[in-house]
Enzyme design. Structure first.
Site, mmCIF file in Angstrom:
data_model
loop_
_atom_site.group_PDB
_atom_site.id
_atom_site.type_symbol
_atom_site.label_atom_id
_atom_site.label_comp_id
_atom_site.label_asym_id
_atom_site.label_seq_id
_atom_site.Cartn_x
_atom_site.Cartn_y
_atom_site.Cartn_z
ATOM 1 C CE LYS A 141 44.376 46.891 107.094
ATOM 2 N NZ LYS A 141 43.296 46.606 105.839
ATOM 3 C CG HIS A 200 47.692 45.918 94.390
ATOM 4 N ND1 HIS A 200 48.913 46.208 95.478
ATOM 5 C CD2 HIS A 200 48.178 44.631 93.915
ATOM 6 C CE1 HIS A 200 49.993 45.663 95.319
ATOM 7 N NE2 HIS A 200 49.700 44.762 94.213
#
Ligand code: NAD
Length: 368
Positions: free
Chosen positions: A92, A195
């Site tokens: 990440k 989102h």
């Protein structure tokens, strides 16, 4: 990589001791004064394949908060990719800054160059504060990126797939809690309507759930409340006291903690946010003891990465990806079955399944 389940707690120990404790392979700091780029890439484990995980852009209060976040998130990706059956490791990245103010073409493209220098060991994608447009910018500088628009041969925004996975898993959790998986009439509090949160609200409203939403941005709240019938706005703190059936954390992590657990009335916790439990062992166990069905975050929010993985393989197929994401219903049921039968924290059950697969694959790769 440790082969036992390690439990993460906020640390004040040295960086290398943190990496040791969490089992990270590599952490890369990226810095550029001109663009203001300050980013950290965490590569947790590459036994199953290159480390895949999105990039988050966030105004962290401190550099140690950013480091803490990238370490937790990249480790979570190792579990997520493994339990989802993907041949991908965990990684990440975080970029320190306000995504609404500090994002420029130069900053994103320079970040892409840093990713490129890792030679494919880390593949990036979208996360909080990033859009498919930003991914396109990064892709000017590196091929080690996915989640590109479908018009450019990519798999597009992963969020609808993440939301689908969370939705079917929430239904699986409902089946365990209520004996059937219908969400019609259930009261669901969705924390964060970005989102994924918005796509999740769409599924819930369509099924006839009563949806409450919170967000730190007024424009998001207004847009979602206007678009979907019957959706009610609640305060960012008031959401923890709502008399709802399901609490769905879809913003940031660690919202299931000592302070919120006594306030939450929900019988199910199921959302897309990463690292929802502040302390995996302690807070997962409290959920179990209180009869709250906690659907492990990294298991149920794997829809986006499952979709993206088909792009990494170079053969993107939307129908196949959708059917794989829908399979999260059965995987969630399986984990919750074990958790309830063995009286074991569901997060730990899912982590053990993920770790066993990594251990098995490491062993078979060492043969021949
Ligand atoms: P996003 O940035 O689009 O949405 C997050 C929303 O949460 C934003 O609208 C933000 O304003 C809101 N928010 C932030 N703090 C809040 C608070 N304290 N209370 C209420 N709302 C708050 O991000 P997203 O892509 O929708 O991702 C949401 C979460 O799901 C993140 O934790 C992310 O890591 C995780 N996740 C996302 C995906 C994906 O496909 N996008 C996949 C897996 C996991």
């Amino acid at each position: 990589m440790t082969t036992t389940v390690e439990v993460f707690e906020t640390q004040t120990i040295s960086i290398f001791d943190q990496l040791d404790e969490l089992g990270h392979e590599q952490v890369v700091f990226c810095n550029d004064h001109e663009t203001g780029l300050r980013a950290i890439v965490g590569i947790h484990n590459t036994v199953l394949g290159p480390a895949l995980g999105g990039t988050r852009m966030w105004s962290y209060k401190s550099e140690s908060d950013a480091l803490n976040d990238v370490l937790r998130l990249s480790r979570g990706m190792t579990f997520k990719n493994s339990v989802a059956g993907l041949n991908l490791g965990g990684g990440k990245a975080v970029i320190i800054g306000d995504a609404r103010k500090h994002k420029t073409e130069a900053l994103l493209r320079l970040f892409g160059r840093f990713i490129n220098n890792l030679g494919g060991k880390y593949i990036t994608a979208e996360d909080v504060g990033m859009s498919t447009k930003d991914i396109e910018m990064i892709a000017y500088e590196t091929n080690h990126v996915c989640g590109l628009p479908e018009s450019k041969g990519g798999s597009g925004d992963p969020s609808p797939f993440t939301a689908l996975g969370v939705y079917v898993s929430m239904k699986a959790a409902a089946k365990k809690a209520y004996g059937n998986d219908s969400l019609a009439g259930k009261k669901v509090a969705v924390q964060g309507v970005g989102h994924v949160g918005e796509y999740l609200v769409a599924h819930l409203v369509k099924e006839g759930a009563k949806v409450y939403i919170s967000d730190i941005y007024e424009d998001r709240l207004k847009a979602v409340a206007q678009k979907y019938n019957g959706v009610e706005i609640v305060g960012t703190d008031a959401i923890y006291d709502l008399p709802v059936d399901i609490y769905s954390p879809c913003a940031l992590g660690a919202t299931v903690n000592d302070e919120t657990l006594p306030r939450l009335k929900a019988q199910i916790i199921a959302g897309c946010a990463n690292n929802q439990l502040k302390d995996e062992r302690k807070h997962g166990q409290i959920c179990l003891d209180k009869g709250i069905i906690y659907a492990p975050d990294f298991l149920i929010n794997a829809g986006g990465v499952i979709n993206i993985a088909t792009e990494v393989n170079g053969s993107y197929n939307r129908e196949w990806a959708t059917s794989q994401v829908e399979g999260l219903y059965d995987r969630t049921l399986q984990v919750l079955d074990i958790s309830l039968k063995d009286g074991k924290n569901a997060q730990i059950v899912a982590m053990e399944i993920a770790l066993k697969r990594i251990k098995d694959m490491a062993r078979i790769k060492s043969i021949g």
